[in-house]
Design an enzyme around this catalytic site. Sequence first.
Site, PDB file in Angstrom:
ATOM      1  CB  ALA A   1      -1.377  -8.931  -0.365  1.00  0.00           C
TER       2      ALA A   1
ATOM      3  CB  CYS B   1       7.430   4.853  15.293  1.00  0.00           C
ATOM      4  SG  CYS B   1       6.737   6.286  16.067  1.00  0.00           S
TER       5      CYS B   1
ATOM      6  N   GLY C   1       0.819  -1.208   0.000  1.00  0.00           N
ATOM      7  CA  GLY C   1       0.000   0.000   0.000  1.00  0.00           C
ATOM      8  C   GLY C   1       0.855   1.261   0.000  1.00  0.00           C
TER       9      GLY C   1
HETATM   10  N1  PLP Z   1      -2.776   2.542   4.120  1.00  0.00           N
HETATM   11  C1  PLP Z   1      -3.390   2.110   5.219  1.00  0.00           C
HETATM   12  C2  PLP Z   1      -4.743   2.661   5.570  1.00  0.00           C
HETATM   13  C3  PLP Z   1      -2.807   1.162   6.048  1.00  0.00           C
HETATM   14  O1  PLP Z   1      -3.437   0.743   7.147  1.00  0.00           O
HETATM   15  C4  PLP Z   1      -1.520   0.666   5.687  1.00  0.00           C
HETATM   16  C5  PLP Z   1      -0.817  -0.298   6.546  1.00  0.00           C
HETATM   17  O2  PLP Z   1      -0.957  -0.274   7.759  1.00  0.00           O
HETATM   18  C6  PLP Z   1      -0.910   1.140   4.512  1.00  0.00           C
HETATM   19  C7  PLP Z   1      -1.571   2.080   3.760  1.00  0.00           C
HETATM   20  C8  PLP Z   1       0.426   0.664   4.073  1.00  0.00           C
HETATM   21  O3  PLP Z   1       0.337  -0.598   3.444  1.00  0.00           O
HETATM   22  P1  PLP Z   1       1.615  -1.531   3.356  1.00  0.00           P
HETATM   23  O4  PLP Z   1       1.886  -2.057   4.721  1.00  0.00           O
HETATM   24  O5  PLP Z   1       1.214  -2.612   2.388  1.00  0.00           O
HETATM   25  O6  PLP Z   1       2.732  -0.709   2.810  1.00  0.00           O
END
Ligand code: PLP
Length: 367
Positions: A196, A319, A74
Amino acid sequence: MPTQNQRIYLDYNATAPVHSEVMDKMCSVLALPGNASSVHLDGRTVRSTIEDSRDSISKLVGFPSSSITFTSGGTEANATIIKGLLDRGSISKVYCSSIEHPSVYEHVPPNCRIGVDRSGVLDLEQLAKLLSEEKAPILLCLMLANNETGVIQPVREAATLVHEFGGLLLCDAVQGPGKTNFSFESLGADFYALSAHKIGGPQGVGCIVSGTNTEPEPLLLGGGQERRRRSGTENAPGIAGFGVAARSILAGDRLRDVEQNRNKLEAELLAAKPDAVIFGQETSRLVNTTNIALPGVSSEQQVIRLDLAGFSVSAGSACSSGKVSTSHVLLAMGVAPELAASAIRISIGPDTEWAELEKFVDVWATL
Ligand code: PLP
């Protein structure tokens, strides 16, 4: 100290446990020798597992498979859209809600973060005002649901407004699938970010879903994989696992079961400690998330003591060092800093049993 198999995992929003079918699929793909870019049979076999997975995600989101770009998660999906649109010159500025995940928030200057109300829902009036003052198209980043409180955002309304002013909307939908009933198409965003490991797949893989012809500049250049949108040899086992997880997204009755457990948990927590405060309870939330403050006991203390008793939960905002800082989400909702500093997040899943939650209430009530 409880052993690993006596532990009770209540941190699904951080990472959901990997489904066993996902593990089986990933192991079988890991055993394949090919690179998906190779023309020989071994390469083509890996390519077809990647494309099968793309089809599964396409079915989940209701967009053509050509609109899906695999990423490392993400965080990369969000960064690619934000930086890529700025680099391409498609937008002049980026705005976001004041409760976004750091993978969005950190890209946006403080004066471009839009407030939320006391329930944690985006202030659409402030958005409309800002849009009317802008001379050039902007990108608005608005998450589908907040990872700390579970509060669902008015993505469709925001998209309509942003489009009226010629802008684009990125919806970080990482926390949505399997935790609320929604259709991607009806949200009307231009881009979605998915991950994922929030849906029973592996860590380190995610995707961008594009609902527009606007192409952001790629973040990574090289071999031209993913239609030149994201170079780098594909994480074939991870992508294959992502596809399997996408096919087993919860819906209907199973979502309702999770919600019933969560609601019962909240009732018992408040009965045990009437001065506790649950955030976002009065508005639409993900079915699995509770963010609760226990006045007088710091988040860090609670997380540590619960951990020693065998429960995995999170403080609102941890963090990468594991250190706890006061949640920017709760502060944006107008929660007093002392109260915000005593909040924890409990996030459950379809395999969480009521008996486990009952044990949790007993221990939490003694903190
Ligand atoms: N966006 C949201 C709302 C999330 O909760 C997270 C992860 O906690 C992310 C983005 C980041 O995703 P990733 O861990 O796959 O980088």
